[in-house]
Scaffold this active site. Structure first.
Site, PDB file in Angstrom:
ATOM      1  NE  ARG A 230      -3.341   2.431   2.868  1.00 24.97           N
ATOM      2  CZ  ARG A 230      -3.149   3.309   3.855  1.00 24.97           C
ATOM      3  NH1 ARG A 230      -2.229   3.099   4.770  1.00 24.97           N
ATOM      4  NH2 ARG A 230      -3.882   4.390   3.941  1.00 24.97           N
TER       5      ARG A 230
ATOM      6  CD  GLU B 129      -4.694   7.667   9.942  1.00 19.56           C
ATOM      7  OE1 GLU B 129      -4.230   8.734  10.380  1.00 19.56           O
ATOM      8  OE2 GLU B 129      -4.300   6.552  10.324  1.00 19.56           O
TER       9      GLU B 129
ATOM     10  CG  ASN C 299      -4.981   3.345   8.927  1.00 17.42           C
ATOM     11  OD1 ASN C 299      -5.109   2.342   8.223  1.00 17.42           O
ATOM     12  ND2 ASN C 299      -4.525   4.488   8.470  1.00 17.42           N
TER      13      ASN C 299
ATOM     14  CD  GLU D 244      -1.468   4.051   8.147  1.00 17.40           C
ATOM     15  OE1 GLU D 244      -1.212   4.487   9.294  1.00 17.40           O
ATOM     16  OE2 GLU D 244      -1.625   4.783   7.166  1.00 17.40           O
TER      17      GLU D 244
HETATM   18  C1  FCB Z   1      -1.185   7.254  10.796  1.00 16.86           C
HETATM   19  C2  FCB Z   1      -0.773   7.775   9.437  1.00 16.86           C
HETATM   20  C3  FCB Z   1       0.572   7.285   8.990  1.00 16.86           C
HETATM   21  C4  FCB Z   1       1.558   7.206  10.120  1.00 16.86           C
HETATM   22  C5  FCB Z   1       0.981   6.449  11.281  1.00 16.86           C
HETATM   23  C6  FCB Z   1       1.918   6.275  12.436  1.00 16.86           C
HETATM   24  O1  FCB Z   1      -2.037   8.166  11.398  1.00 16.86           O
HETATM   25  O2  FCB Z   1      -1.718   7.428   8.470  1.00 16.86           O
HETATM   26  O3  FCB Z   1       1.004   8.124   7.948  1.00 16.86           O
HETATM   27  O4  FCB Z   1       1.940   8.480  10.474  1.00 16.86           O
HETATM   28  O5  FCB Z   1      -0.179   7.080  11.729  1.00 16.86           O
END
Ligand code: FCB
Length: 444
Positions: A79, A168, A295, A351
């Site tokens: 990704r 996000e 995430n 994530e």
């Molecule tokens: C998320 C972001 C990513 C990275 C992680 C730790 O909020 O999407 O870019 O900074 O946190």
């Protein structure tokens, strides 16, 4: 290994994730113009140690070797995000062929090595000119984003199967326009709420462009956690409700149910703000998606303060990562089960990971046992959610390699691969080796 992944479907997929501004560097090469992060990082005090993404991991110049490294991890998917000002300088008008060519080569390298590309269109690097014209609080930005989505698909759509519109939007809106901790660094709650709606509208409009071009795997990525009230006191219960409203439901209710939650509308009105909804917007925003990107990093226990708009996070005395974030894997399970119950969209973990203090390379080895434990406990938590009925299809670790961690600069390292920023040397950490073995074992 097997107890970590027990219950995951046999076609569950694995990958690693990055984003453009955090790794590419080459900030002024081949026609790229500035993004809001280039500008913000130059503002004194905005980023720790005055650092910026000018060079970052120099991925723009090292891409083939980085893709070879991804392939050696044995993962199914990678990704990445595309840089808007690299592809469409200034955010309007024709594409920049050199900028596009970089991503075209990246996609070809991935496919050649048997790794599926997973493309995120927007991971926070708005062209500066669009911010100057009003940014996300301004409705036109949503239309500019949709146009950009079409341009990218025209060039890469024949080879990229999975498309994520936004990464996000909570961070873009709240950190960018309310707290000012992220680019563009404005501090105005009303503008942040306008940004929320225009980000969602941009998602919906971009989705229309992608669908009309035949995309069949389309989604959005949200950052979420669980907010638990610190006590039964109705004020604490209300603080948790508010945090969940502004963190999760203000996005997922319109995306999935086609309406903003009533209580959130009341909350924001109480703070003098309003979602600038026009007739037809919610139909556009709620067009079905195929995958919800989740995430997850931590969860919070919250308590009320004298200001109803501000919930206080109550530390639970758990171990923390280098970000100071408490390690709460069972919150991950609870979140996924709740998302399944309330929204029912197939999910992928886009994530999950952790920053820990840097460890020098010792005889070719980086012994990040704490990151291994974080990943192990959180992948187990995903498997527990799946056993509990959550439809989760895959897991992408954040991050492939150490990179520019926004307001924290290079001090916070999330990589499973270590980057020596002086030499740009990459070294697989223990966590990368562990992850490679997990992925291999899950295929047997
Ligand atoms: C998320 C972001 C990513 C990275 C992680 C730790 O909020 O999407 O870019 O900074 O946190």
């Amino acid at each position: 290994m097997s107890e970590v992944t027990a219950g995951l479907p046999s076609d569950f997929f694995w990958g690693v994730a990055t984003s453009a501004y955090q790794i590419e560097g080459a900030f002024d090469e081949d026609g790229r113009t500035l993004s809001i992060w280039d500008t913000f990082a130059r503002r004194p005090g905005a980023v720790a140690a005055g650092e910026n993404g000018d060079v970052a991991c120099d991925h723009y110049h090292r891409m083939p070797a980085d893709v070879a490294m991804i392939a050696r991890l044995g993962v199914d998917k990678y990704r990445f995000s595309v840089s808007w000002p690299r592809i469409q300088p200034g955010g309007r008008g024709p594409v920049n062929p050199k900028g596009l060519d970089f991503y075209s080569r990246l996609v070809d390298e991935l496919l050649e090595k048997g790794v599926d590309p997973w493309l995120t269109l927007y991971h926070w690097d708005l062209p500066q000119e669009l911010e100057d014209a009003g940014g996300w609080p301004h409705r036109d930005t949503a239309y500019r984003f949709a146009e950009f989505a079409g341009l990218v698909h025209d060039a890469l759509g024949d080879r990229v199967p999975t498309w994520t519109t936004l990464n996000e939007p909570w961070c873009s809106a709240m950190l960018g326009y309310d707290t000012g901790r992220h680019a563009p660094g404005r501090k105005n709650f009303g503008e942040a709420i306008r940004a929320v709606h225009h980000l969602l509208l941009g998602h919906g409009l971009a989705g229309q462009e992608l669908r009309s071009r035949g995309v069949s795997s389309l989604g959005i990525t949200l950052n979420m956690g669980v907010h638990t009230p610190a006590s039964d006191d109705p004020r604490d219960v209300d603080a948790a409700r508010r945090a969940d409203g502004l963190g999760t439901r203000i996005y997922l209710d319109p995306l999935v149910h086609g309406r903003y939650p009533e209580d959130v509308l009341v909350d924001v009105a109480g703070r003098g703000a309003e979602l600038p909804v026009r007739s037809g917007d919610l139909e556009i925003i709620s067009a079905p998606i195929d995958v919800l990107g989740v995430n997850y990093y931590t969860s919070h226990v919250v308590k009320a303060t004298d200001d109803p708009a501000v919930a206080e996070v109550v530390p639970q005395g758990r171990p923390v990562t280098a970000m100071g974030w408490e390690i709460v894997p069972e919150g991950f399970t609870a979140l996924l089960v709740r998302l399944q119950r309330d929204y029912g969209v197939p999910m992928v973990i886009t994530e999950n990971g952790a920053a820990f203090d840097d460890l020098e390379v010792d005889d070719g080895y980086v012994a990040d046992a704490d990151r291994v434990e974080y990943l192990r406990s959180h992948i187990s938590a995903v498997a527990a959610a799946v056993r509990g009925g959550a439809d989760v299809r895959g897991y992408l670790a954040w991050s492939l390699m150490d990179n520019f961690e926004w307001g924290y600069g290079y001090a916070k390292r999330f990589g499973i691969v270590r980057v020596d920023y002086a030499t740009q040397e990459r070294t697989l950490k223990q966590s990368a080796q562990w992850y490679r073995e997990l992925v291999a074992a899950s295929r047997v």
